[in-house]
Design a protein around this motif. Structure first.
Motif, short mmCIF file in Angstrom:
data_model
loop_
_atom_site.label_atom_id
_atom_site.label_comp_id
_atom_site.label_asym_id
_atom_site.label_seq_id
_atom_site.Cartn_x
_atom_site.Cartn_y
_atom_site.Cartn_z
N ALA A 274 0.83 -1.22 0.00
CA ALA A 274 0.00 0.00 0.00
C ALA A 274 0.85 1.26 0.00
O ALA A 274 0.40 2.33 -0.43
CB ALA A 274 -0.95 0.00 1.20
N GLY A 275 2.08 1.16 0.49
CA GLY A 275 2.98 2.31 0.49
C GLY A 275 2.61 3.36 1.53
O GLY A 275 1.83 3.12 2.46
N TRP A 276 3.19 4.53 1.35
CA TRP A 276 3.05 5.66 2.30
C TRP A 276 2.31 6.78 1.56
O TRP A 276 2.91 7.68 0.99
CB TRP A 276 4.43 6.09 2.76
N PHE A 277 0.96 6.69 1.57
CA PHE A 277 0.15 7.63 0.81
C PHE A 277 -1.04 8.11 1.64
O PHE A 277 -1.51 7.42 2.56
CB PHE A 277 -0.36 6.99 -0.49
N ASN B 67 5.13 9.75 -2.54
CA ASN B 67 5.37 10.84 -3.48
C ASN B 67 5.44 12.15 -2.70
O ASN B 67 5.40 12.14 -1.46
CB ASN B 67 4.30 10.89 -4.59
N GLY B 68 5.55 13.25 -3.41
CA GLY B 68 5.78 14.53 -2.74
C GLY B 68 4.62 15.08 -1.96
O GLY B 68 4.75 16.12 -1.31
N SER C 268 7.02 10.34 -7.89
CA SER C 268 7.28 9.19 -7.02
C SER C 268 8.58 9.38 -6.26
O SER C 268 9.56 9.92 -6.79
CB SER C 268 7.34 7.90 -7.85
N LEU C 269 8.58 8.93 -5.03
CA LEU C 269 9.77 9.00 -4.18
C LEU C 269 9.97 7.66 -3.48
O LEU C 269 9.00 7.00 -3.11
CB LEU C 269 9.62 10.09 -3.11
N PHE D 220 6.01 10.03 11.16
CA PHE D 220 4.74 10.63 10.77
C PHE D 220 4.94 11.55 9.57
O PHE D 220 6.09 11.86 9.19
CB PHE D 220 4.10 11.40 11.93
N SER D 221 3.83 11.97 8.99
CA SER D 221 3.84 12.97 7.93
C SER D 221 3.20 14.24 8.49
O SER D 221 2.06 14.20 8.97
CB SER D 221 3.07 12.49 6.70
N ASP D 222 3.94 15.34 8.43
CA ASP D 222 3.38 16.59 8.95
C ASP D 222 2.82 17.48 7.85
O ASP D 222 2.55 18.67 8.09
CB ASP D 222 4.44 17.35 9.74
N ALA D 223 2.61 16.92 6.66
CA ALA D 223 2.10 17.73 5.55
C ALA D 223 0.71 18.29 5.86
O ALA D 223 -0.06 17.70 6.64
CB ALA D 223 2.05 16.89 4.27
N TYR D 224 0.43 19.42 5.24
CA TYR D 224 -0.86 20.11 5.44
C TYR D 224 -1.09 20.42 6.92
O TYR D 224 -2.16 20.14 7.47
CB TYR D 224 -2.01 19.29 4.85
#
Length: 215
Positions: free
Chosen positions: A35-38, A70-71, A109-110, A125-129
């Protein structure tokens, strides 16, 4: 009875072998599996349950976490539980948290490889947005065990700080200093294996005395 004993020995041997093999190599783990990191910003959902994924695995020093992403997401690693719980990377102290990539709102893609170099709790974690992704499940914690310890490639001391080379002027040798007898002193060899040093005034006095004696 003997058959049961032999069967038990076989099972025990397999368990020991599998336990030994589990600690004889380093492992790369793809976060979230296939599933990846999305993160889906429309539904505010993640592509996998990352806490459940992490809970099913054992992590050791020298292993790598592979984030296929991805970015649109970031990859933040921290050892500070407060930073993790607040989903905020901006106020982390030096050495508490590291951003590995993403967060540039592009869909390119990254593949982000994060080494496990510190035992104990590691948080991701992802701190985006402004932390929305983290708050909606894009975060997980793992416990890193010692395992085989860090491999040499991850256990190198940091390079020494850069020092600028000296300027050309500072590299040129200084001019040699020559030593000459002073104008106020002359040295005469009396022919007896040693020398006398006279000042001009003393020499003039001796010449006057010699003239007086001759007269």
């Amino acid at each position: 009875m003997e058959v049961a004993a032999i069967a038990n020995l076989v099972v025990l041997s397999l368990l020991i072998t599998s336990a030994a093999s589990a600690t004889t190599k380093y492992t790369n783990y793809t976060v979230g599996g296939t599933a990846g990191w999305f993160f889906n910003s429309t539904t505010n959902t993640t592509s996998a349950n990352y806490s459940n994924w992490a809970a099913s695995l054992t992590f050791n020093l020298g292993d790598f976490l592979i984030f296929d992403t991805n970015g649109n997401q970031t990859v933040i690693q921290t050892y500070n539980q407060t930073v993790y719980q607040t989903c905020d990377f901006d106020d982390a102290s030096d050495g508490d948290a590291f951003q590995y990539g993403g967060g540039n709102t592009t869909a390119n893609s990254l593949t982000v490889a994060v080494p496990l170099t510190q035992e104990g709790p590691n948080f991701y974690f992802s701190d985006a947005y402004d932390g929305v992704q983290c708050q909606n499940g894009m975060a997980f914690e793992i416990q890193v065990k010692h395992g085989l310890g860090l491999p040499p490639s991850l256990n190198q001391p940091p390079p020494p700080p850069y020092v600028a080379p000296p300027s050309p002027d500072s590299q040129s040798p200084s001019s040699p200093t020559s030593t000459t007898p002073s104008d106020q002193q002359q040295t005469y060899n009396g022919g007896f294996g040693f020398s006398f040093s006279f000042s001009p005034a003393l020499l003039l006095l001796l010449l006057l005395l010699s003239a007086f004696v001759l007269v």
